[in-house]
Design a protein around this motif. Structure first.
Motif, PDB file in Angstrom:
ATOM      1  N   GLY A  53       0.801  -1.223   0.000  1.00  0.00           N
ATOM      2  CA  GLY A  53       0.000   0.000   0.000  1.00  0.00           C
ATOM      3  C   GLY A  53       0.829   1.266   0.000  1.00  0.00           C
ATOM      4  O   GLY A  53       0.277   2.368  -0.095  1.00  0.00           O
ATOM      5  N   GLU A  54       2.141   1.119   0.085  1.00  0.00           N
ATOM      6  CA  GLU A  54       3.029   2.280   0.078  1.00  0.00           C
ATOM      7  C   GLU A  54       3.591   2.486  -1.329  1.00  0.00           C
ATOM      8  O   GLU A  54       3.894   1.523  -2.039  1.00  0.00           O
ATOM      9  CB  GLU A  54       4.186   2.042   1.054  1.00  0.00           C
ATOM     10  CG  GLU A  54       5.211   3.163   1.089  1.00  0.00           C
ATOM     11  CD  GLU A  54       6.390   2.866   2.016  1.00  0.00           C
ATOM     12  OE1 GLU A  54       7.050   3.824   2.440  1.00  0.00           O
ATOM     13  OE2 GLU A  54       6.649   1.671   2.296  1.00  0.00           O
ATOM     14  N   ILE A  55       3.709   3.744  -1.742  1.00  0.00           N
ATOM     15  CA  ILE A  55       4.404   4.069  -2.985  1.00  0.00           C
ATOM     16  C   ILE A  55       5.804   4.534  -2.591  1.00  0.00           C
ATOM     17  O   ILE A  55       5.971   5.599  -1.995  1.00  0.00           O
ATOM     18  CB  ILE A  55       3.666   5.148  -3.795  1.00  0.00           C
ATOM     19  CG1 ILE A  55       2.273   4.652  -4.187  1.00  0.00           C
ATOM     20  CG2 ILE A  55       4.474   5.525  -5.043  1.00  0.00           C
ATOM     21  CD1 ILE A  55       1.428   5.671  -4.934  1.00  0.00           C
ATOM     22  N   PHE A  56       6.778   3.687  -2.899  1.00  0.00           N
ATOM     23  CA  PHE A  56       8.162   3.959  -2.514  1.00  0.00           C
ATOM     24  C   PHE A  56       8.909   4.507  -3.735  1.00  0.00           C
ATOM     25  O   PHE A  56       9.066   3.810  -4.738  1.00  0.00           O
ATOM     26  CB  PHE A  56       8.830   2.674  -2.019  1.00  0.00           C
ATOM     27  CG  PHE A  56      10.224   2.879  -1.485  1.00  0.00           C
ATOM     28  CD1 PHE A  56      10.431   3.372  -0.208  1.00  0.00           C
ATOM     29  CD2 PHE A  56      11.322   2.593  -2.271  1.00  0.00           C
ATOM     30  CE1 PHE A  56      11.707   3.561   0.291  1.00  0.00           C
ATOM     31  CE2 PHE A  56      12.609   2.775  -1.797  1.00  0.00           C
ATOM     32  CZ  PHE A  56      12.805   3.266  -0.502  1.00  0.00           C
ATOM     33  N   ILE A  88       6.993   0.421  -6.441  1.00  0.00           N
ATOM     34  CA  ILE A  88       8.275   1.122  -6.503  1.00  0.00           C
ATOM     35  C   ILE A  88       8.213   2.051  -7.713  1.00  0.00           C
ATOM     36  O   ILE A  88       7.922   1.611  -8.825  1.00  0.00           O
ATOM     37  CB  ILE A  88       9.462   0.153  -6.633  1.00  0.00           C
ATOM     38  CG1 ILE A  88       9.543  -0.742  -5.386  1.00  0.00           C
ATOM     39  CG2 ILE A  88      10.775   0.922  -6.817  1.00  0.00           C
ATOM     40  CD1 ILE A  88      10.610  -1.831  -5.482  1.00  0.00           C
ATOM     41  N   LEU A  89       8.482   3.333  -7.497  1.00  0.00           N
ATOM     42  CA  LEU A  89       8.360   4.347  -8.546  1.00  0.00           C
ATOM     43  C   LEU A  89       9.689   5.075  -8.738  1.00  0.00           C
ATOM     44  O   LEU A  89      10.221   5.674  -7.806  1.00  0.00           O
ATOM     45  CB  LEU A  89       7.273   5.360  -8.161  1.00  0.00           C
ATOM     46  CG  LEU A  89       7.156   6.619  -9.019  1.00  0.00           C
ATOM     47  CD1 LEU A  89       6.688   6.261 -10.420  1.00  0.00           C
ATOM     48  CD2 LEU A  89       6.197   7.625  -8.375  1.00  0.00           C
ATOM     49  N   SER A 141       5.013   9.862  -4.095  1.00  0.00           N
ATOM     50  CA  SER A 141       5.632   8.895  -3.174  1.00  0.00           C
ATOM     51  C   SER A 141       5.234   9.159  -1.724  1.00  0.00           C
ATOM     52  O   SER A 141       4.981  10.295  -1.328  1.00  0.00           O
ATOM     53  CB  SER A 141       7.161   8.967  -3.286  1.00  0.00           C
ATOM     54  OG  SER A 141       7.590   8.828  -4.614  1.00  0.00           O
ATOM     55  N   ASP A 142       5.229   8.077  -0.936  1.00  0.00           N
ATOM     56  CA  ASP A 142       5.110   8.212   0.514  1.00  0.00           C
ATOM     57  C   ASP A 142       6.493   8.432   1.119  1.00  0.00           C
ATOM     58  O   ASP A 142       6.671   9.282   1.991  1.00  0.00           O
ATOM     59  CB  ASP A 142       4.487   6.943   1.109  1.00  0.00           C
ATOM     60  CG  ASP A 142       3.048   6.756   0.653  1.00  0.00           C
ATOM     61  OD1 ASP A 142       2.194   7.534   1.100  1.00  0.00           O
ATOM     62  OD2 ASP A 142       2.797   5.855  -0.159  1.00  0.00           O
ATOM     63  N   ARG A 143       7.457   7.649   0.636  1.00  0.00           N
ATOM     64  CA  ARG A 143       8.857   7.822   1.024  1.00  0.00           C
ATOM     65  C   ARG A 143       9.715   7.739  -0.234  1.00  0.00           C
ATOM     66  O   ARG A 143       9.294   7.169  -1.238  1.00  0.00           O
ATOM     67  CB  ARG A 143       9.299   6.747   2.015  1.00  0.00           C
ATOM     68  CG  ARG A 143       8.641   6.825   3.387  1.00  0.00           C
ATOM     69  CD  ARG A 143       9.219   5.763   4.326  1.00  0.00           C
ATOM     70  NE  ARG A 143       9.020   4.416   3.799  1.00  0.00           N
ATOM     71  CZ  ARG A 143       9.873   3.403   3.978  1.00  0.00           C
ATOM     72  NH1 ARG A 143      11.016   3.591   4.643  1.00  0.00           N
ATOM     73  NH2 ARG A 143       9.599   2.199   3.490  1.00  0.00           N
TER      74      ARG A 143
END
Length: 493
Positions: free
Chosen positions: A280-283, A447-448, A460-462
């Motif tokens: 659920g995170e966009i890193f 992963i972006l 991104s989240d992080r």
């Protein structure tokens, strides 16, 4: 000021569908005209009409003061009009000089190629443009992407080009390489070269452009002088709405599942990289060109060989030797090189969307396949003449959406997006951002990679910061801005 190129009331149709109508263009000596519009606006068709690749259905083409009813590409080149596309058109394994003189080699009285004279003349041309860091003796494969673009421009100028058409010249470049190319564009315009410049980067257009010709759905919506306009107006002309209404992603609580990368490295470009992300995170992965971002994710995907490293999903070790294994284990990658690695260009939209899905099956149910493709075209809003249309007939944004549709067709667990909006217009970017966020909402691992800092910060989240092959920091996007990111990229405190 001398008129170099003029188009009057140009129109073009394909299969009864008008893709250009009533477009007018005037390019003067030393002027930079920026051709602006979303993918599918008609920019590529207009370039092909100028270069002689296709003929307009109506309208007038005037080259250097003379009207031409019919022209062919070689004739246009000989007149002094060169088109340089974002895909590099050079031969890697021969020298810069040999590439510049390819097809018009300098020969000795005995009929042999005079390599020394070619190198000397190539160096003179490079020195005139202050490209002293590039030498005629260097192999093209030793050059960066920006340097290769410069060599393509030098090659055109060697052939006495008076007009240059630059199609997305910085799409594959980082910040420093972009700066190098933009400085060259300014030098050329100051020297009297007329330039038609195409880019989706608004800041870039305002740095080099004099005039903006804006297209939307094949129509000319505006012709603006830089001194009389601003980015907000240009964007509104492009997409029919204010920039303030652009996509703003939804934020939500990340999941409890984990993906962990431990000690990934190869021989030369990635060193001992480790990080952990939640479902659920966009890193995001940020860094300058050459920092090792793409090399890292290609190892995760099995496209490149790794020297060492382990991948864990939900605490379980996952072994991947090649992309086929990656896909079987639910890991998908959308490559930055959609034409070279992402698509089968001469095959249909249907075949490209169903590619990985059909690879797993001995039999294909044609009716079900068509139903799935139609749903995908509708879901991803892919603008196409039909599922049987050649995929390269689509605009860049729609090609990218076709690749994403393929990956989502067989739902995976991990999605790697490498420069997902490169060469994509503002409207298509918004849609692609929505697809990425929707996958994150479905508790997937994202992963972006992006060289566009506003994109990386907003999506991104992080962000993991890569520098010279090392992961040097992981930052929360709410705690950083573009200046802080650039300092991290450069290693400046």
């Amino acid at each position: 000021m001398e008129k170099l190129l003029e188009l009057k009331d140009v129109a073009k149709s394909y299969s009864g569908v008008e893709v250009l109508r009533g477009v007018n263009l005037l390019l003067k000596k030393g002027e930079v005209v920026c051709l602006v519009g979303e993918n599918g606006a008609g920019k590529s068709t207009l370039i092909k009409i100028i270069s002689g690749a296709i003929a307009p259905d109506r309208g007038t083409r005037i080259y250097f003061g003379k009207v031409y009813d019919k022209v062919h590409p070689r004739q246009v080149i000989d007149m002094g009009i060169a088109t340089i596309y974002q895909e590099i058109d050079l031969i890697d394994n021969i020298s810069v000089a040999d590439n510049i003189f390819l097809g018009s080699e300098i020969k000795t009285k005995f009929g042999f190629i005079d390599g020394k004279k070619q190198e000397d003349q190539a160096n003179e041309l490079l020195d005139e443009l202050k490209l002293t860091h590039i030498r005629g003796s260097m192999l093209v494969k030793q050059l960066s992407t920006a340097q290769k673009q410069c060599v393509q421009i030098v090659k055109a100028l060697k052939n006495k080009a008076r007009v240059l058409i630059l199609d997305e010249p910085t799409a594959s470049l980082g910040d420093q390489e972009t700066k190098l190319l933009l400085e060259l564009v300014k030098k050329l315009s100051n020297a009297g070269i007329g330039i038609i410049y195409i880019s989706h980067y608004i800041d870039e257009l305002f740095e080099v452009g004099d005039t903006f010709l804006i297209l939307k759905d094949g129509e000319q919506t505006a012709l603006r002088k830089k001194i009389e306009t601003n980015p907000e107006e240009v964007i509104r002309d492009m997409i029919g709405r204010d920039a303030s209404s652009f996509y703003k992603r939804e934020y939500f609580q990340s999941g409890k599942r984990t993906l962990e990368i431990k000690n990934y490295e190869n021989e030369k470009t990635v060193y001992n990289v480790s990080f952990k992300i939640k479902s659920g995170e966009i890193f995001g992965l940020g860094g300058l060109v050459g920092a090792g971002r793409t090399e890292l994710v290609r190892m995760l995907y099995g496209a490149d060989t790794k020297k060492g490293g382990e991948l864990y999903i939900d605490g379980k070790l996952v072994s991947i030797k090649n992309p086929k294994e990656a896909i079987e284990k639910g890991i998908f990658m959308i490559s930055e090189d959609r034409k070279g690695e992402g698509l089968l260009g001469i095959r249909s939209v249907k075949e490209n969307i169903m590619l990985t899905h059909n690879e797993r099956r001995e039999w294909i149910h044609l009716l079900q396949e068509e139903e799935r493709v139609n749903k995908a075209i509708e879901l991803f809003n892919i603008k196409t003449a039909g599922m049987d249309a050649e995929v390269f007939s689509l605009s860049g944004g729609n090609q990218q959406k076709a690749i994403i549709a393929r990956c989502v067709e067989d739902m995976g667990e991990v999605y790697i997006f490498d420069e997902p909006t490169k060469g994509v217009d503002v409207g298509a970017k918004e849609e692609i951002y929505g697809y990425i966020v929707n996958l994150a909402k479905q508790d997937k691992f994202i992963i972006l990679i992006s060289s566009d800092m506003p994109e990386l910060l907003s999506m991104s989240d992080r962000i993991g910061i890569m520098r010279e092959g090392h992961l040097v920091d992981v930052v929360n996007t709410k705690e950083v801005n573009e200046e802080i990111l650039m300092r991290e990229y450069l290693g400046v405190k």
